[in-house]
Write an enzyme that holds these catalytic residues in place. Structure first.
Site, short mmCIF file in Angstrom:
data_model
loop_
_atom_site.label_atom_id
_atom_site.label_comp_id
_atom_site.label_asym_id
_atom_site.label_seq_id
_atom_site.Cartn_x
_atom_site.Cartn_y
_atom_site.Cartn_z
N GLY A 1 0.76 -1.09 0.00
CA GLY A 1 0.04 -0.12 0.05
C GLY A 1 0.80 1.26 0.03
O GLY A 1 2.00 1.25 -0.41
N SER A 2 0.33 2.29 0.49
CA SER A 2 1.23 3.56 0.50
C SER A 2 2.29 3.55 1.16
O SER A 2 3.06 4.62 1.26
CB SER A 2 0.03 4.71 0.87
OG SER A 2 -1.04 4.87 0.05
N VAL A 3 2.58 2.71 1.93
CA VAL A 3 3.91 2.77 2.70
C VAL A 3 5.09 2.83 1.55
O VAL A 3 6.33 2.96 2.01
CB VAL A 3 4.27 1.80 3.95
CG1 VAL A 3 3.29 2.27 5.03
CG2 VAL A 3 4.09 0.28 3.36
N PHE A 4 4.70 2.24 0.38
CA PHE A 4 5.61 2.17 -0.93
C PHE A 4 6.13 3.72 -1.26
O PHE A 4 7.00 3.74 -2.07
CB PHE A 4 4.91 1.16 -1.83
CG PHE A 4 5.91 0.94 -2.97
CD1 PHE A 4 6.70 -0.10 -2.77
CD2 PHE A 4 5.97 1.35 -4.11
CE1 PHE A 4 7.84 -0.59 -3.72
CE2 PHE A 4 6.75 0.96 -5.11
CZ PHE A 4 7.96 0.15 -4.93
N LYS A 5 5.16 4.62 -0.99
CA LYS A 5 5.51 5.85 -1.73
C LYS A 5 6.61 6.59 -1.49
O LYS A 5 7.39 7.03 -2.50
CB LYS A 5 4.14 6.80 -1.31
CG LYS A 5 2.89 6.39 -2.34
CD LYS A 5 1.62 7.14 -1.64
CE LYS A 5 0.43 6.39 -2.31
NZ LYS A 5 -0.82 7.30 -1.60
#
Length: 672
Positions: free
Chosen positions: A414-418
C-alpha cells in the site's frame, strides 16, 4: 651310477619334506588375513581349543555393536637365539608381537599384544603332518578383557544450545521443568472427583489418567507421571499440589520458552521426532526417541543447537570400575546470541493485541534486527509438553491462523511504498520536488483505461508537489509520476532497493517481488505499483530496511540477526543523495504532524513515518475487499525503524491510523 641316483633321490625327498613343512609365520599370516576380512569362521578353524560360541558369536557381536571398520593387523618375527634357529623342528611354540588398529563408532582403537602359535600334529592318510594353531584368548579382542569381562558402549547426550536475545535474556533455554503425576495410594474415597480436577488442571482426560494408572509396572506407592509442564505458575499448579492429595511432581531439566507466544514464530520449538521427519533426517544421528527442532530458529539451527553425542567404549569386570577403551567426547550444542531485543519484541507483539498482523524493528544505522513479530501466535511449549486435541483444533480452526508466520511472508505494501517511489524518482530526476502537478477531483484515468480509475484520499486545492502528495498520500500524483518516468526507470529503481532479489538475512524471509513476472509493462500495473498496489509484494522487514535508506542518506545496511556476525556491512548504497534524503525525512515528519499519520503524533516522542492501506482485490474493479493497514515509523533520533501491518482494517474507524497509533505507543513505551 646307482650311488648317484640314490643320493639324488634323498635330496629330492628331503626337499619335498622341507617344502611341505608349514611354518608358524605362514599360518599366522593366514589367520591375520581372515581376521582383517572378518571371516570369523575361518579364524575359528585355526585356533586351539575354544568354544565356537565364545569365539565366533563374541567377535561378531562386539565388532557389530561398536562399528568396527578398517581393521589392520601387523605382526613381527620374534627374536630367536642361534640355537633356536638351528632347531626349528623341535620348537613347539612361537610368540609373535602384533599391532592391531581399527576404527570404531567412538574413534580409532589400537593396541599391542602377542599371539602364540602352537605346533600340532595330525595323521592324514596314515602320515603325520605338522600344523600350527593360534593359542587364542579374549585379550586378542581387546587386552582389557584378557582375564574376563565384557565390552560395553555408552552414549552421552549433548546439552542443547540455548538462544538468547542481545541482552542475554533467554528465548529458548534449558532449565527446571516439572513432571506432574500422581501416587495411586494417595487417592481418597473421592478419587473420581480428584481425577476430574487433575484432568482439568493438566488439560488431559480422565481416561488418559486411568490408562497411565493401569500400566503393568504401577505400584501403589510409585510416582506415575502424567504430563510435563514448564512452569508451576500456570493454573497455580503449586497450590493445586497442596490441595489435591494424590497430585505431586518431580523436577527435571528441559526446554523452556520464557516469552511464550511473543517469540514463538521466531524461535520455534522442539518436539518428539515424527515418523515422517525421521525419513528426512540422517538415520545415523536421529532415532525415534529423539527431540528435533520444528519451525523458527530451533529448526533453522538444529544441527548447531543439537550438538554431537559422545560415545564411550569400555571394558567392564564385575566388582571393578569400567575401563575406557576409546571415547568420542560429547560436543554440546552451540548457543546463539541474537540482535533481537526481547523488550522491543514483547512491546510490538502485545501492541497488536491479538490482531492478525506482523511487525519488524531494526536499528537503521547497523542493520541489526530488533524484533520479528507475527500475531496471533501459539504456545511453543505445548508441542513438547503435551498438545491437547482441543488446543490443536482451536489453532487450526482460528480464522486468524495463529500458526502462520507472517513476518516471513510478503504482502501488498500500500502507500508505505510511496517513499520508495519518491526516492526512485528523485534519484533519476523524473520527480522535481518543487514542481506542482494539477490534479482535479478524487479520481483520474487515462483515456485508454476503460472503466478503471485511480482514487485518492482527498481532493487538493492548488498544485500537488511531492511533499503534499506524501503528506496527503495522493495516489493520483504517484501514478502520474510513475507513468512519466516509465517502466524501465521504476523497475531499475526498485531493484536498487533489493526488490526482486533474495533478501540477505539469516532467517529465510520471502523475497519481495516487483510483479508476478518482474516487469511493469502494463500501464495500469505501472501506475498501481507506484503507490504500493498492483502486484508488488514486500515483507515488513524489507520495508523497514528500505526506509533506512532515507535515514542513512541513501545506504541500506545488511540486516543481521546474530550478534557474532561480521561488523555491519552495506547491502545497498547510493540510492539517495543527502539533499533528497533530507527532503523525504522532512515530509515523513509532516505525515505525522499534518497528514494521514496524525494518530502517531504524540507528545512523549517525536515520530515520523508513512501510513498505508493495501486493498486486496481479485480484480481491478472489485469493491469492498479486505484492507490491510500499514505504518512504517521511527523516532526522529533515528534509533529505530518499526514496520507494522494489521489485517482487516476495513472496519476500523481510523483505517491505517489504527496501526500508526499502535506503533507510536510502542515507541513511546520503549523510550521511557
Amino acid at each position: 651310477m646307482l650311488l648317484f641316483s640314490f643320493v639324488l633321490f634323498l635330496i629330492i625327498i628331503t626337499g619335498c619334506q622341507q617344502e611341505d613343512e608349514v611354518k608358524p609365520e605362514e599360518r599366522l599370516q593366514e589367520y591375520v588375513d581372515h581376521w582383517e576380512s572378518y571371516d570369523f569362521n575361518a579364524m575359528y578353524d585355526m585356533v586351539a581349543a575354544i568354544e565356537k560360541e565364545d569365539f565366533i558369536e563374541r567377535y561378531e557381536k562386539i565388532y557389530s555393536d561398536i562399528g568396527i571398520e578398517n581393521l589392520q593387523v601387523n605382526f613381527d618375527f620374534p627374536e630367536q637365539s642361534e640355537s633356536e634357529d638351528n632347531n626349528d623342528e623341535e620348537t613347539e611354540s612361537a610368540v609373535f608381537p602384533i599391532h592391531v588398529s581399527m576404527d570404531s563408532v567412538a574413534g580409532t582403537i589400537s593396541f599391542d599384544s602377542e599371539i602364540e602359535m602352537v605346533k600340532t600334529t595330525e595323521v592324514v592318510e596314515e602320515e603325520e603332518k605338522t600344523n600350527w594353531l593360534v593359542n587364542w584368548n579374549a585379550g586378542l579382542i581387546f587386552p582389557e578383557i584378557e582375564d574376563g569381562g565384557t565390552i560395553g558402549l555408552r552414549t552421552v547426550a549433548p546439552v542443547r544450545g540455548q538462544i538468547y536475545d542481545r541482552n542475554r535474556q533467554g528465548l529458548a533455554i534449558n532449565e527446571s521443568i516439572y513432571e506432574m503425576g500422581v501416587v495411586p495410594e494417595a487417592f481418597t474415597e473421592n478419587s473420581d472427583s480428584e481425577k476430574q480436577q487433575i484432568a482439568e488442571l493438566l488439560d488431559i482426560t480422565v481416561e488418559e489418567i486411568e490408562a497411565k494408572l493401569n500400566q503393568n509396572w504401577v505400584q501403589p506407592n510409585l510416582f506415575v507421571p502424567l504430563k510435563v509442564v514448564p512452569s508451576l505458575a500456570e493454573k497455580d499448579l503449586a497450590g493445586a499440589v497442596n490441595e489435591i492429595k494424590p497430585l505431586t511432581y518431580q523436577t527435571t531439566v528441559g526446554r523452556i520458552y520464557p516469552f511464550g507466544e511473543a517469540t514463538a514464530h521466531l524461535v520455534g520449538y522442539i518436539a518428539p521426532i515424527t515418523a515422517e521427519k525421521l525419513e528426512e533426517v540422517d538415520e545415523n544421528i536421529y532415532n525415534e526417541n529423539d527431540l528435533i527442532g520444528y519451525r523458527g530458529l530451533e529448526e533453522l539451527f538444529e544441527e548447531e543447537l543439537r550438538g554431537e553425542e559422545g560415545i564411550v567404549i569400555y571394558a567392564e569386570k564385575e566388582g571393578q570400575e569400567p575401563t575406557i577403551i576409546v571415547e568420542e567426547e560429547v560436543k554440546n550444542g552451540k548457543s546463539f546470541n541474537l540482535t533481537i531485543d526481547v523488550n522491543v519484541q514483547n512491546e510490538l507483539y502485545y501492541s497488536l493485541n491479538g490482531e492478525a498482523g506482523t511487525a519488524s524493528a531494526i536499528n537503521p544505522g547497523t542493520g541489526e534486527v530488533l524484533a520479528l513479530v507475527s500475531s496471533p501466535s501459539f504456545d511453543p511449549s505445548a508441542f513438547l509438553y503435551g498438545l491437547s486435541s482441543n488446543t490443536w483444533d482451536k489453532w487450526n480452526n482460528d480464522p486468524n491462523t495463529p500458526l502462520l508466520n507472517r513476518f516471513a511472508s510478503t504482502f501488498a505494501p500500500g502507500s508505505v511504498f510511496k517513499p520508495i517511489t519518491s526516492a526512485v524518482g528523485l534519484a533519476n530526476g523524473s520527480i522535481d520536488p518543487n514542481e506542482g502537478v494539477e490534479i482535479n477531483g478524487l479520481t483520474w484515468q487515462k483515456e485508454s483505461w476503460g472503466n478503471y480509475r485511480i482514487k485518492r484520499v482527498s481532493e487538493s486545492t492548488g498544485l500537488v508537489n511531492l511533499d503534499n502528495a506524501l503528506v496527503r498520500s495522493d495516489n493520483i500524483y504517484f501514478a502520474m509520476q510513475a507513468l512519466k518516468m516509465g517502466e524501465d526507470a521504476l523497475v531499475s529503481g526498485m531493484k536498487k532497493f533489493g526488490i526482486g532479489e533474495d533478501f540477505p538475512f539469516t532467517y529465510p524471509i520471502q523475497a519481495s517481488t516487483i510483479s508476478s513476472d518482474g516487469t511493469l509493462g502494463n500501464e495500469i500495473l505501472l501506475a498501481d505499483t507506484s503507490y504500493g498496489q498492483g502486484e508488488v509484494q514486500m515483507s515488513a522487514l524489507h520495508l523497514a530496511s528500505s526506509f533506512s535508506a532515507i535515514l542513512n542518506n541513501g545506504t541500506i545496511m545488511n540486516p543481521t540477526l546474530l550478534m557474532d556476525e561480521e561488523d555491519s556491512q552495506v547491502w545497498k548504497e547510493g540510492i539517495l543523495s543527502n539533499e533528497n534524503a533530507a527532503l523525504l525525512k522532512k515530509s515523513l515528519r509532516r505525515v505525522v504532524t499534518d497528514g494521514t499519520g496524525q494518530e502517531a503524533n504524540i507528545s512523549s516522542v517525536e515520530i515520523a513515518g508513512k501510513t498505508g492501506t493495501a486493498e486486496l482485490k481479485q480484480s481491478q474493479n472489485q469493491e469492498g475487499g479486505q484492507e490491510n493497514g500499514w505504518f512504517v515509523g521511527y523516532p526522529i533520533d533515528d534509533s529505530m525503524i518499526v514496520s507494522m501491518m494489521v489485517e482487516h482494517i476495513e472496519d476500523k474507524p481510523n483505517g491505517s491510523g489504527f496501526v500508526a497509533e499502535k506503533v507510536a505507543n510502542a515507541i513511546s513505551n520503549l523510550n521511557r
